[in-house]
Scaffold this active site. Structure first.
Site, PDB file in Angstrom:
ATOM      1  N   THR A 156      65.127  38.459  -0.248  1.00  0.00           N
ATOM      2  CA  THR A 156      65.375  39.510   0.743  1.00  0.00           C
ATOM      3  C   THR A 156      65.455  38.962   2.160  1.00  0.00           C
ATOM      4  O   THR A 156      64.824  37.940   2.470  1.00  0.00           O
ATOM      5  CB  THR A 156      64.239  40.553   0.670  1.00  0.00           C
ATOM      6  OG1 THR A 156      64.324  41.422   1.792  1.00  0.00           O
ATOM      7  CG2 THR A 156      62.854  39.903   0.702  1.00  0.00           C
ATOM      8  N   GLU A 183      63.993  40.313   4.452  1.00  0.00           N
ATOM      9  CA  GLU A 183      62.718  40.664   5.101  1.00  0.00           C
ATOM     10  C   GLU A 183      61.818  39.452   5.307  1.00  0.00           C
ATOM     11  O   GLU A 183      60.870  39.511   6.092  1.00  0.00           O
ATOM     12  CB  GLU A 183      62.010  41.761   4.293  1.00  0.00           C
ATOM     13  CG  GLU A 183      62.881  42.993   4.160  1.00  0.00           C
ATOM     14  CD  GLU A 183      62.156  44.222   3.632  1.00  0.00           C
ATOM     15  OE1 GLU A 183      60.942  44.326   3.794  1.00  0.00           O
ATOM     16  OE2 GLU A 183      62.855  45.078   3.062  1.00  0.00           O
TER      17      GLU A 183
HETATM   18  P1  NAD Z   1      63.476  47.431  -8.491  1.00  0.00           P
HETATM   19  O1  NAD Z   1      62.069  47.680  -8.077  1.00  0.00           O
HETATM   20  O2  NAD Z   1      64.410  48.577  -8.612  1.00  0.00           O
HETATM   21  O3  NAD Z   1      63.469  46.709  -9.930  1.00  0.00           O
HETATM   22  C1  NAD Z   1      62.579  45.693 -10.272  1.00  0.00           C
HETATM   23  C2  NAD Z   1      62.642  45.507 -11.781  1.00  0.00           C
HETATM   24  O4  NAD Z   1      61.740  44.437 -12.122  1.00  0.00           O
HETATM   25  C3  NAD Z   1      62.192  46.743 -12.575  1.00  0.00           C
HETATM   26  O5  NAD Z   1      63.105  46.978 -13.618  1.00  0.00           O
HETATM   27  C4  NAD Z   1      60.835  46.353 -13.111  1.00  0.00           C
HETATM   28  O6  NAD Z   1      60.526  46.973 -14.358  1.00  0.00           O
HETATM   29  C5  NAD Z   1      60.984  44.842 -13.256  1.00  0.00           C
HETATM   30  N1  NAD Z   1      59.689  44.148 -13.222  1.00  0.00           N
HETATM   31  C6  NAD Z   1      58.693  44.322 -12.312  1.00  0.00           C
HETATM   32  N2  NAD Z   1      57.663  43.513 -12.619  1.00  0.00           N
HETATM   33  C7  NAD Z   1      58.031  42.800 -13.722  1.00  0.00           C
HETATM   34  C8  NAD Z   1      57.398  41.799 -14.506  1.00  0.00           C
HETATM   35  N3  NAD Z   1      56.165  41.365 -14.215  1.00  0.00           N
HETATM   36  N4  NAD Z   1      58.062  41.282 -15.562  1.00  0.00           N
HETATM   37  C9  NAD Z   1      59.317  41.724 -15.856  1.00  0.00           C
HETATM   38  N5  NAD Z   1      59.957  42.682 -15.172  1.00  0.00           N
HETATM   39  C10 NAD Z   1      59.316  43.215 -14.108  1.00  0.00           C
HETATM   40  O7  NAD Z   1      64.014  46.319  -7.512  1.00  0.00           O
HETATM   41  P2  NAD Z   1      65.482  46.125  -6.924  1.00  0.00           P
HETATM   42  O8  NAD Z   1      65.628  46.989  -5.743  1.00  0.00           O
HETATM   43  O9  NAD Z   1      66.464  46.198  -8.027  1.00  0.00           O
HETATM   44  O10 NAD Z   1      65.374  44.624  -6.398  1.00  0.00           O
HETATM   45  C11 NAD Z   1      65.717  43.512  -7.239  1.00  0.00           C
HETATM   46  C12 NAD Z   1      65.447  42.239  -6.486  1.00  0.00           C
HETATM   47  O11 NAD Z   1      66.185  42.219  -5.277  1.00  0.00           O
HETATM   48  C13 NAD Z   1      63.967  42.059  -6.079  1.00  0.00           C
HETATM   49  O12 NAD Z   1      63.622  40.714  -6.276  1.00  0.00           O
HETATM   50  C14 NAD Z   1      63.952  42.436  -4.609  1.00  0.00           C
HETATM   51  O13 NAD Z   1      62.934  41.733  -3.934  1.00  0.00           O
HETATM   52  C15 NAD Z   1      65.338  41.993  -4.173  1.00  0.00           C
HETATM   53  N6  NAD Z   1      65.883  42.733  -3.022  1.00  0.00           N
HETATM   54  C16 NAD Z   1      66.061  44.085  -3.113  1.00  0.00           C
HETATM   55  C17 NAD Z   1      66.622  44.769  -2.031  1.00  0.00           C
HETATM   56  C18 NAD Z   1      66.892  46.238  -2.068  1.00  0.00           C
HETATM   57  O14 NAD Z   1      67.420  46.782  -1.097  1.00  0.00           O
HETATM   58  N7  NAD Z   1      66.592  46.934  -3.159  1.00  0.00           N
HETATM   59  C19 NAD Z   1      66.961  44.069  -0.862  1.00  0.00           C
HETATM   60  C20 NAD Z   1      66.727  42.695  -0.808  1.00  0.00           C
HETATM   61  C21 NAD Z   1      66.217  42.039  -1.909  1.00  0.00           C
HETATM   62  P1  TYD Z   2      63.240  51.357   2.409  1.00  0.00           P
HETATM   63  O1  TYD Z   2      64.337  52.019   1.634  1.00  0.00           O
HETATM   64  O2  TYD Z   2      61.833  51.576   1.944  1.00  0.00           O
HETATM   65  O3  TYD Z   2      63.595  49.810   2.526  1.00  0.00           O
HETATM   66  P2  TYD Z   2      62.901  48.640   3.434  1.00  0.00           P
HETATM   67  O4  TYD Z   2      61.582  49.104   3.921  1.00  0.00           O
HETATM   68  O5  TYD Z   2      62.789  47.538   2.440  1.00  0.00           O
HETATM   69  O6  TYD Z   2      63.847  48.345   4.544  1.00  0.00           O
HETATM   70  O7  TYD Z   2      63.332  51.866   3.892  1.00  0.00           O
HETATM   71  C1  TYD Z   2      64.493  51.674   4.680  1.00  0.00           C
HETATM   72  C2  TYD Z   2      64.171  52.116   6.091  1.00  0.00           C
HETATM   73  O8  TYD Z   2      63.915  53.520   6.073  1.00  0.00           O
HETATM   74  C3  TYD Z   2      62.912  51.491   6.669  1.00  0.00           C
HETATM   75  O9  TYD Z   2      63.099  51.324   8.075  1.00  0.00           O
HETATM   76  C4  TYD Z   2      61.832  52.525   6.414  1.00  0.00           C
HETATM   77  C5  TYD Z   2      62.599  53.819   6.555  1.00  0.00           C
HETATM   78  N1  TYD Z   2      62.117  54.954   5.737  1.00  0.00           N
HETATM   79  C6  TYD Z   2      61.931  56.205   6.337  1.00  0.00           C
HETATM   80  O10 TYD Z   2      62.139  56.358   7.557  1.00  0.00           O
HETATM   81  N2  TYD Z   2      61.524  57.246   5.563  1.00  0.00           N
HETATM   82  C7  TYD Z   2      61.283  57.105   4.220  1.00  0.00           C
HETATM   83  O11 TYD Z   2      60.884  58.098   3.555  1.00  0.00           O
HETATM   84  C8  TYD Z   2      61.469  55.819   3.620  1.00  0.00           C
HETATM   85  C9  TYD Z   2      61.213  55.605   2.142  1.00  0.00           C
HETATM   86  C10 TYD Z   2      61.909  54.777   4.416  1.00  0.00           C
END
Ligand code: NAD
Ligand code: TYD
Length: 365
Positions: free
Chosen positions: A133, A135
């Site tokens: 990420t 972050e």
């Molecule tokens: P998500 O929370 O939707 O999915 C995570 C998945 O991992 C789930 O299916 C969960 O069951 C599985 N999981 C959790 N713990 C586990 C374990 N111990 N063993 C096996 N499976 C396990 O997450 P996402 O939003 O799809 O994110 C996927 C990846 O991308 C993560 O590594 C996250 O850090 C990264 N990422 C996500 C975002 C975003 O905006 N969603 C942004 C930047 C990076």
């Molecule tokens: P989020 O989807 O939780 O992603 P991240 O914290 O990883 O960026 O949140 C996106 C942005 O929206 C973040 O600045 C937090 C804000 N946010 C709200 O303002 N209200 C909400 O209910 C949530 C879940 C997030």
């Protein structure tokens, strides 16, 4: 023929990636390893269920022996590692699971890959791709340049700190043992199959029910929004052409303050209700059903502790080296995402009322 192990393939991005691979690379073998935590949903793999190329295994990435067994048995040559605890707010209330899964879990994956691919020489040409990420880079001021691959790490939440630790472990396994790794650090994804506790899907589900749309603090925190289909395209490019040991940032090229983003999404909803009269009877509590502004539901609420102010991604490197360019504009992406939630009410209702989780717990003990 690539043989992939996709961890976290029942989560939001992982499931989109599995669909993408099976649709665009039908020659692949795809094995999904997922523990099906609250964030993992087999319902998200429903559209590709039954494809012979796909195998689903419910299991934990911290189970190194299980992972080693899968690598051997399936002749895996590519790991795409998504599995993680991923929600910042949950990490603030309970950081332990984040250290267990994101740090210990990633280390378990690396140990298994090292054992089978390097010690047993099972896959001389292999790739461990780690999904991380933006972050990890911390928070930007309004005029700071966007994050690039050389930006110093400064994680601020337990979530981002655990992801930063996992990135360092991946890097160390390359430098110390010669594991062929790549890492991508991407911005905030949005799109289909997104669990409705994150900002965009939460807003969609709440607005349809006429519930308040909570914005933390003054709502002026800035995120770079990446449609998940662009992310999947970027991951494909890294798997095909990325240089081992390298890091690539992936972004959507669109920065938006949260309040602007949510206002735009509300306008998209207003337009959808105007165009499709049937929506008013399906969702009578949405203000748009009464021809009122959906944005009237916005409420400013207590801020998240340690809330990062701004993220922005410089994707110059992946653009220059691999030809990546985000294709989905924010407005088109929001429109498509709203349409997906309107067309897939069964998915989010099942996820939210826990019925799918109960079914999983009965069938996948
Ligand atoms: P998500 O929370 O939707 O999915 C995570 C998945 O991992 C789930 O299916 C969960 O069951 C599985 N999981 C959790 N713990 C586990 C374990 N111990 N063993 C096996 N499976 C396990 O997450 P996402 O939003 O799809 O994110 C996927 C990846 O991308 C993560 O590594 C996250 O850090 C990264 N990422 C996500 C975002 C975003 O905006 N969603 C942004 C930047 C990076
Ligand atoms: P989020 O989807 O939780 O992603 P991240 O914290 O990883 O960026 O949140 C996106 C942005 O929206 C973040 O600045 C937090 C804000 N946010 C709200 O303002 N209200 C909400 O209910 C949530 C879940 C997030």
């Amino acid at each position: 023929m690539p043989r992939l192990l996709v961890t976290g393939g029942a989560g939001f991005i992982g499931a989109n990636f599995v669909h993408h691979r099976l649709n665009h690379h039908p020659e692949d073998r795809v094995v999904v390893l997922d523990a099906l935590t609250y964030a993992g949903n087999l319902a998200s793999l429903q559209p590709v269920k039954g494809r012979p190329a796909l195998r689903f295994v419910r299991g934990d990435i911290r189970d190194t022996a299980l992972v080693e067994g899968l690598l051997r048995e399936e002749g895996i040559d590519t790991i795409v590692h998504f599995a993680a605890e991923s929600h910042v707010d949950r990490s603030i209330h309970g950081p332990d699971a984040f250290i267990d899964t994101n740090v210990q879990g990633t280390h378990s994956m690396l140990k298994a890959a090292r054992q089978v691919w390097l010690e047993e020489r099972a896959a001389p040409a292999h790739r461990f791709h780690h999904v991380s990420t933006d972050e990890v880079y911390g928070s930007l001021g309004p005029d700071d340049p966007a994050f690039h691959e050389g930006t110093a790490y400064a994680p601020n939440s337990p979530y981002s700190a655990s992801k930063a630790a996992s990135d360092h472990l991946v890097r160390a396994y390359h430098h110390t043992y010669g594991l062929s790794v790549t890492t991508s650090n991407c911005s905030n994804n949005y799109g289909p199959f997104h669990f409705p506790e994150k900002l965009i899907p939460l807003t969609i589900v709440n607005l349809l029910h006429g519930r308040p749309l909570p914005l933390y603090g003054d709502g002026r925190n800035v995120r770079d929004w990446l449609h998940v289909s662009d992310h999947c395209r970027g991951l494909d490019l890294i798997l095909e052409k990325g240089r081992p040991g390298e890091v690539y940032n992936i972004g959507g090229g669109v920065e938006s303050e949260n309040v602007r983003l949510i206002e735009t999404l509300c306008q998209v909803a207003d337009g959808a209700f105007r165009e499709r009269k049937s929506l008013a009877s399906r969702f009578p509590d949405c203000p748009a059903a009464r021809e009122e502004r959906t944005a009237s539901l916005i409420r400013f609420v207590r801020d998240r502790p340690g809330h990062d102010r701004r993220y922005a991604i410089d994707c110059g490197k992946i653009g220059r080296e691999l030809g990546y360019r985000a294709q989905v504009s924010l407005e088109a992406g929001l429109r498509d995402t709203l349409d997906w939630y309107l067309a897939n009410e069964w998915w989010w209702r099942a996820v939210m009322d826990g019925s799918y989780q109960r079914w999983i717990d009965t069938h996948y003990r």
